[in-house]
Design a protein around this motif. Structure first.
Motif, PDB file in Angstrom:
ATOM      1  N   LYS A 119       0.822  -1.218   0.000  1.00 23.77           N
ATOM      2  CA  LYS A 119       0.000   0.000   0.000  1.00 23.77           C
ATOM      3  C   LYS A 119       0.855   1.267   0.000  1.00 23.77           C
ATOM      4  O   LYS A 119       0.598   2.219  -0.753  1.00 23.77           O
ATOM      5  CB  LYS A 119      -0.921  -0.038   1.230  1.00 23.77           C
ATOM      6  N   GLN A 120       1.884   1.264   0.834  1.00 27.44           N
ATOM      7  CA  GLN A 120       2.718   2.456   0.950  1.00 27.44           C
ATOM      8  C   GLN A 120       3.440   2.750  -0.370  1.00 27.44           C
ATOM      9  O   GLN A 120       3.512   3.889  -0.815  1.00 27.44           O
ATOM     10  CB  GLN A 120       3.728   2.233   2.065  1.00 27.44           C
ATOM     11  N   TYR A 122       2.537   1.674  -3.369  1.00 22.14           N
ATOM     12  CA  TYR A 122       1.520   2.061  -4.353  1.00 22.14           C
ATOM     13  C   TYR A 122       1.203   3.557  -4.225  1.00 22.14           C
ATOM     14  O   TYR A 122       1.173   4.286  -5.213  1.00 22.14           O
ATOM     15  CB  TYR A 122       0.249   1.223  -4.170  1.00 22.14           C
ATOM     16  N   ASP A 123       0.979   4.016  -2.991  1.00 23.53           N
ATOM     17  CA  ASP A 123       0.666   5.429  -2.774  1.00 23.53           C
ATOM     18  C   ASP A 123       1.815   6.327  -3.224  1.00 23.53           C
ATOM     19  O   ASP A 123       1.589   7.399  -3.796  1.00 23.53           O
ATOM     20  CB  ASP A 123       0.344   5.689  -1.294  1.00 23.53           C
ATOM     21  N   GLY A 127       1.282   8.805  -6.186  1.00 22.92           N
ATOM     22  CA  GLY A 127       1.484  10.207  -5.816  1.00 22.92           C
ATOM     23  C   GLY A 127       2.518  10.863  -6.716  1.00 22.92           C
ATOM     24  O   GLY A 127       2.357  12.010  -7.139  1.00 22.92           O
TER      25      GLY A 127
END
Ligand code: ADP
Ligand code: ADP
Length: 232
Positions: A119-120, A122-123, A127
């Motif tokens: 998740k991190q 991916y963000d 971003g």
């Protein structure tokens, strides 16, 4: 450490009168965490070299390694696994699936590999490419530059050993092209991603740390350069 290596690679298409020798014993080492451009005129063998390095095409003679894996020697199943797990692609035509949203396109390689997205990470990737609220849009609702950013994120999210970008700015206006090249350069600098850019455009190649020049299937020159902001 070497991310990809070609050792005395020959590629012959066709036979007899129609025979074309596209690569004449090309040897090249692509260092990990570097941005290398392969440059040369149309027909010089750039795409062929990329296809051989990435396990998309077989070599006629010689050896190819991605990381510690010898590509030339893999079974079809091994090649499929290599392409799925170790390499990423960015094409001139974006090659997004039209029925999926931007977000679904970005996550597709991981889904196919049965991997859960971090998740991190991916963000971070999403971003950095800066798609904002357009993540729910489908490719036809996006500009060319935005579609190519989706393709960049899709390549990056799986953290492949090497990303191969084949004329990624060929269908973009100069402003969108500059953004994509800047993004590729930043992902080398900030994430240590290894990138190979295939291009005939000297301005695009100027974003790389190193340029390998091909002509008529031979490596004819090589140049290291400080990554610099190109002027369009
Ligand atoms: P580029 O110069 O952008 O690499 P090409 O037109 O040379 O584009 O190649 C596009 C595709 O067509 C590639 O996948 C390449 O392998 C294939 N191709 C190129 N030349 C030939 C040819 N003479 N015969 C068959 N296929 C070719
Ligand atoms: P570049 O990417 O630098 O434009 P390519 O690798 O596409 O060059 O092509 C190198 C040479 O190999 C060219 O002469 C091209 O016509 C030939 N070639 C490429 N793909 C094929 C193919 N599938 N069949 C026959 N010839 C090909």
């Amino acid at each position: 450490p070497v991310a990809a290596r070609a050792t005395d690679v020959w590629k012959v298409y066709g036979a007899g009168e129609a025979q074309v020798v596209a690569l004449h014993g090309v040897s090249v080492e692509l260092e990990r965490g570097r941005f290398t451009a392969v440059m040369g005129p149309s027909g010089s063998g750039k795409s062929t070299l990329m296809h051989c390095l990435a396990g998309l095409d077989s070599v006629s003679r010689g050896r190819v390694h991605i990381g510690d894996t010898e590509v030339t020697g893999l079974s079809d199943a091994g090649l499929t696994r290599l392409r799925r797990d170790s390499v990423g692609f960015i094409f001139q035509q974006f090659n997004l699936l039209p029925t999926l949203t931007a977000e679904e396109n970005i996550l597709l390689p991981l889904a196919i590999a049965g991997r859960k997205p971090d998740k991190q990470w991916y963000d971070t990737v999403v971003g950095t490419v800066g798609l904002g609220d357009r993540l729910r849009h489908r490719p036809h609702q996006l500009s060319g530059g935005q579609q190519q950013r989706v393709a960049c994120a899709r390549a990056l999210v799986a953290r492949p050993e090497v990303i191969f970008a084949d004329e990624p700015t060929g269908n973009l206006d100069s402003r969108a092209g500059t953004e994509i090249l800047g993004f590729l350069r930043d992902s080398v600098r900030d994430f240590g991603q290894t990138i190979v850019l295939v291009t005939h455009d000297p301005n695009a190649a100027s974003y790389a740390d190193r340029v390998v020049f091909l002509a008529d299937g031979h490596v004819v020159d090589e140049m290291r350069q400080p990554s610099s902001e190109a002027v369009l």
